[in-house]
Every structure is written in C-alpha cells, then in structure tokens.
Scaffold this active site. Structure first.
Site, PDB file in Angstrom:
ATOM      1  N   GLY A   1       0.768  -1.240   0.000  1.00  0.00           N
ATOM      2  CA  GLY A   1       0.000   0.000   0.000  1.00  0.00           C
ATOM      3  C   GLY A   1       0.798   1.287   0.000  1.00  0.00           C
ATOM      4  O   GLY A   1       0.325   2.302   0.493  1.00  0.00           O
TER       5      GLY A   1
ATOM      6  N   ARG B   1     -15.845 -14.454  -9.671  1.00  0.00           N
ATOM      7  CA  ARG B   1     -15.538 -13.022  -9.594  1.00  0.00           C
ATOM      8  C   ARG B   1     -16.766 -12.193  -9.288  1.00  0.00           C
ATOM      9  O   ARG B   1     -16.697 -11.212  -8.546  1.00  0.00           O
ATOM     10  CB  ARG B   1     -14.869 -12.569 -10.885  1.00  0.00           C
TER      11      ARG B   1
ATOM     12  N   MET C   1      -4.431  -6.194  -7.333  1.00  0.00           N
ATOM     13  CA  MET C   1      -4.000  -7.201  -8.322  1.00  0.00           C
ATOM     14  C   MET C   1      -5.100  -8.134  -8.798  1.00  0.00           C
ATOM     15  O   MET C   1      -4.813  -9.161  -9.420  1.00  0.00           O
ATOM     16  CB  MET C   1      -2.821  -7.995  -7.734  1.00  0.00           C
TER      17      MET C   1
ATOM     18  N   HIS D   1      -0.290   2.047 -13.103  1.00  0.00           N
ATOM     19  CA  HIS D   1       0.359   0.891 -13.733  1.00  0.00           C
ATOM     20  C   HIS D   1       1.839   1.211 -13.937  1.00  0.00           C
ATOM     21  O   HIS D   1       2.176   2.287 -14.450  1.00  0.00           O
ATOM     22  CB  HIS D   1      -0.292   0.583 -15.080  1.00  0.00           C
TER      23      HIS D   1
ATOM     24  N   THR E   1     -11.070   1.059 -17.723  1.00  0.00           N
ATOM     25  CA  THR E   1     -12.116   0.648 -18.668  1.00  0.00           C
ATOM     26  C   THR E   1     -12.096  -0.874 -18.714  1.00  0.00           C
ATOM     27  O   THR E   1     -11.176  -1.492 -18.164  1.00  0.00           O
ATOM     28  CB  THR E   1     -11.811   1.225 -20.073  1.00  0.00           C
TER      29      THR E   1
ATOM     30  N   GLU F   1       5.788   7.010  -9.028  1.00  0.00           N
ATOM     31  CA  GLU F   1       4.381   6.672  -8.785  1.00  0.00           C
ATOM     32  C   GLU F   1       3.836   7.494  -7.615  1.00  0.00           C
ATOM     33  O   GLU F   1       2.716   7.998  -7.666  1.00  0.00           O
ATOM     34  CB  GLU F   1       4.248   5.178  -8.469  1.00  0.00           C
TER      35      GLU F   1
HETATM   36  C1  GRF Z   1       3.183  -0.613  -7.734  1.00  0.00           C
HETATM   37  O1  GRF Z   1       4.350  -0.594  -8.504  1.00  0.00           O
HETATM   38  C2  GRF Z   1       2.006  -0.471  -8.647  1.00  0.00           C
HETATM   39  O2  GRF Z   1       2.248   0.280  -9.815  1.00  0.00           O
HETATM   40  C3  GRF Z   1       1.754  -1.886  -9.019  1.00  0.00           C
HETATM   41  O3  GRF Z   1       1.960  -2.614  -7.837  1.00  0.00           O
HETATM   42  C4  GRF Z   1       2.930  -1.941  -7.058  1.00  0.00           C
HETATM   43  C5  GRF Z   1       2.274  -1.860  -5.712  1.00  0.00           C
HETATM   44  O4  GRF Z   1       2.814  -1.066  -4.865  1.00  0.00           O
HETATM   45  N1  GRF Z   1       0.433  -2.119  -9.550  1.00  0.00           N
HETATM   46  P1  GRF Z   1       2.125  -0.618  -3.471  1.00  0.00           P
HETATM   47  O5  GRF Z   1       1.266  -1.760  -2.959  1.00  0.00           O
HETATM   48  O6  GRF Z   1       1.318   0.598  -3.750  1.00  0.00           O
HETATM   49  O7  GRF Z   1       3.284  -0.358  -2.573  1.00  0.00           O
END
Ligand code: GRF
Length: 197
Positions: free
Chosen positions: A13, A66, A91, A110, A142, A175
């Site tokens: 997180g 799902r 995920m 992403h 999307t 990010e």
């Molecule tokens: C990040 O690199 C994000 O882009 C990818 O998973 C990783 C998760 O990181 N989808 P976190 O759980 O936010 O630390």
C-alpha cells in the site's frame, strides 16, 4: 463538499499512503475507505495508523467466482459511498460489469509507459527489450486491462546494469509523486493529463 475516495490495494500500500498523505492537506477529496482482497495486506494496518477505515474482502473463499467476490466488495463500498475509486497495487482483474458501474470515476496506477507493457512483469520486460526509458501511468479504468484514457505519465531512465528491482524502485518514487498529483486534479474535475518528461 470534498469528494469521497476509496482505495483498493492488495499488498504493502505505498501508493495508498502517498494518496492519503496528499489528501491530508488542502485537497478537493478525502479518503473514506481502504480495502484489500487479502486480509494480510500490510497496507491495511498502514491505513488504520493514518486513521482511515480499512477492511478486507478475501477473494480466495469465492474460488474464482468473480461476480460473487465483487458483490461482497460492492456491499462494503456502498457503506462508504465513495465518489472516486483508486486502484493502488490492486491485483485482481475486475469484470466488465463492475468496471461499468464505476466508469469515469475509477483510476489505476500501472508501472509502465502505457500502452507499452500491459499486464505483469513490466520492469523485466522493459529491460529485456533494451528500453532507454521506462515509467508509470495513471489511467481511467475501462473494461480492457490497462487500457483506459491516460491521466498522467512519468518517465525514468533505464541505467546500465539495472535489475528489475532497481527499475521498480526508481519507478515507485515517480508513482508516489504522479498518482497524488493526478488524483488532486481529477477530484477537482480536471481531466487534463499530467505528462512529466
Ligand atoms: C506498484 O508498482 C504499482 O504500480 C503496481 O503494484 C505496485 C504496488 O505497490 N500495480 P504498493 O502496494 O502501492 O506499494
């Protein structure tokens, strides 16, 4: 009235923390819930430490159903009544039905320069391709995986001798800068993309 934001995670997180910290200041939105598909996700405790409501809906008991998993997710989300949903290291691939209910108000981060490297193992793939630069993308979600309108991108150099872990760490720093900047703009009703060189 501040926009209500729910954040979906699967692991540590760190993006969730970056979003929540940014929303702690003068901001058009506030976090109302953090949810994980794994009760052991370390990010849940981090959210609670920040005073944010946190909950888990474990996807495993649903054994691949799902729709049933998402119905449980939706039930908990509806209690929090978010205006915006942020996927942050979440995920699980969501069904078209779920995405349709949140279309135009669900974002995802992403770790690649989309449309390159949709899916998993983006850092290893960029290295294998011999790319000189890599990065991350925030986009609207999307039905097609990692495909929606781009709201932000940040680039990093690929350096000689980089391992996938080196590259992942360099991208993660970006990010944590890009996602809060995009959410701040998006929550104020501005969909212009943030493209950092
Ligand atoms: C990040 O690199 C994000 O882009 C990818 O998973 C990783 C998760 O990181 N989808 P976190 O759980 O936010 O630390």
């Amino acid at each position: 009235m501040k926009k209500r934001v729910a954040i979906l995670i699967s692991g540590g997180g760190s993006n969730m923390v970056a979003l929540a910290r940014d929303m702690a200041g003068d901001h058009p939105a506030r976090p109302v819930l953090v949810m994980a598909n794994d009760p052991a996700a370390a990010g849940l405790a981090r959210a609670r430490d920040m005073g944010i409501d946190a909950a888990a809906v474990d996807h495993r008991p649903f054994r691949g159903d799902r729709a049933a998993f998402e119905a449980a997710l939706m039930a908990r989300l509806q209690e929090a009544a978010p205006d915006i949903l942020c996927l942050a290291g979440f995920m699980r691939v969501l069904t078209e039905g779920f995405v349709a209910r949140w279309q135009g108000r669900m974002l995802n981060i992403h770790p690649s320069l989309l449309p390159k490297y949709r899916g998993l193992d983006t850092h290893a793939r960029a290295l294998a391709a011999g790319d000189a630069e890599h990065g991350c993308t925030v986009h609207e979600v999307t039905p097609a995986l990692d495909d929606g309108p781009i709201l932000g991108q940040a680039r990093v150099p690929v350096l000689p001798g980089d391992s996938p872990a080196d590259l992942a760490a360099r991208v993660l720093v970006e990010e944590h800068r890009l996602y809060p900047a995009v959410l701040r703009r998006f929550a104020s009703g501005d969909r212009r993309p943030i493209l950092t060189p």
